[in-house]
Design an enzyme around this catalytic site. Sequence first.
Site, PDB file in Angstrom:
ATOM      1  N   GLU A 132      36.579  38.039  36.575  1.00  0.00           N
ATOM      2  CA  GLU A 132      37.072  36.822  37.238  1.00  0.00           C
ATOM      3  C   GLU A 132      37.355  35.652  36.287  1.00  0.00           C
ATOM      4  OE1 GLU A 132      34.173  36.070  40.296  1.00  0.00           O
ATOM      5  OE2 GLU A 132      34.547  37.969  41.290  1.00  0.00           O
ATOM      6  N   GLU A 152      37.233  46.689  44.135  1.00  0.00           N
ATOM      7  CA  GLU A 152      36.220  46.161  45.068  1.00  0.00           C
ATOM      8  C   GLU A 152      36.818  46.011  46.464  1.00  0.00           C
ATOM      9  OE1 GLU A 152      34.262  42.655  43.558  1.00  0.00           O
ATOM     10  OE2 GLU A 152      34.241  43.406  41.518  1.00  0.00           O
TER      11      GLU A 152
END
Length: 423
Positions: free
Chosen positions: A229, A332
């Site tokens: 991220e 994910e």
Amino acid sequence: MDLSSILKNLIGIIDIMIVIFTPKVFFTFTILFLAVIATIIVFIVMKKKKKKYVLGAIGIEVLLTIALFFIYFSAKDFPRVYLEKDSLYQTRDNNITLKEAAEDRGIYIGFADNMKNIEKDGYSDILGKEFNAFTPENAFKWSKLLKNGEIGNYDFTKADKYVKFAEDNNLRLRGHVLIWGKGYPSQLKEKLNKVEYKEEFLRSIMREHITKVMKHFEGQVDIWDVVNEPIDLMEARLENNIFYEVLGKEYISYAFELAHKADPNAELFMNGYIGKDPQVLLNLLQELVDEGVPIHGFGLQGHIMNKAGNVKKTEEFLKQVSDMGLKVEITELDVRLRALEEIANDDIYEAQGKYFGEVLEACLRVDNFTGITCWGVSDKNTWYNSLPPYQWMKPNDPLLFDVNLNKKPAYYHIYDVLKNDIK
Ligand code: G3I
């Protein structure tokens, strides 16, 4: 803090709230809040005699707010049509497995989970049969590998159990995650605040962490999320996290260099979401590739929390990444059932299944697509169930197996897409 930065922060907070609560909910509560404030002001400035009416208005507004709060942030019931006797899903062959279908396609089908859930609910046999890849949901995170949260003091006992589980079940093991601006030991910040030469200090801590961890798991963990991220959620820029603050964007290439040195045979991925403007991430990846940084792929997370996104746009993005010569995976994936409330007809579980299928179909059209991982297995154990406000807004049910481990429409849509010869 000056006025412009206060305003900027406020707009940022409003932006986040709109994403989390959806515009409809956010604006309803904003209007109610403003009405209460306005009525209170009227109450203060008006003459004594009529105050009781205004007090009554405030009471009604507060009650309305409470009622709406319960309507929006409470559980709902949706029929599980797929479990009904006459559902087509009840006639499906029981012997099919996602793993067999994915292996025919030459891709990985994976799941993330914590051993605690797998042991508690006893579904380890399903995992080895249905999947060929595994991401420990939390066990490999920096602070989870430390004894008493002490930087440098590693205890691999728990993580080693995941390695054994992956080996016993023939699962590719993904190390998640080495460097993450939102997930690092709290001691790191404290220590960094105290030292004079922050850059040198942070480099040495990153070197120690990446090297120790990757050397420990060398030959056991096949693929690593080296940086997680790196993109800001609300603004079109890189995230200004603790690593970025000290080292600038070089923290990213530095992490990959260290990882490659520690285990030259491991596959090294960046993992994350796209952010406000895909170009920021695309530029970052292109720069890393052009500079010859040892990065092998990008993992797109895919948490569908509030509103099902445009799959075509995701496909375009993945194609651009793939054209750089990088592998791409969905790492994910979970689709909150209620993110589909607006588009589903009478069978929301079916709508969810279709969405899963569309995502996979889009991915299979991308050249360097190598795998898809769901963020959990059973709807009983999803991270949404302990995350406000979603923990109250059940059912979240974002996965392929329901709370009783029945296969959901999402399971079959994934299977059918894997079996269909699209492209
Ligand atoms: O295990 C403790 C438990 O003992 C304690 O009682 C409880 C009290 O809050 O906390 C439990 O730990 C929680 C842990 O999940 C286990 O469920 C942590 O507080 C909580 O912060 C942690 O959240 C995880 C989160 O990452 C932060 O690390 C979620 O499970 C996990 O699903 C989530 O995963 C992230 C990916 O790593 C990166 N991408 C986004 C994704 C979803 O946020």
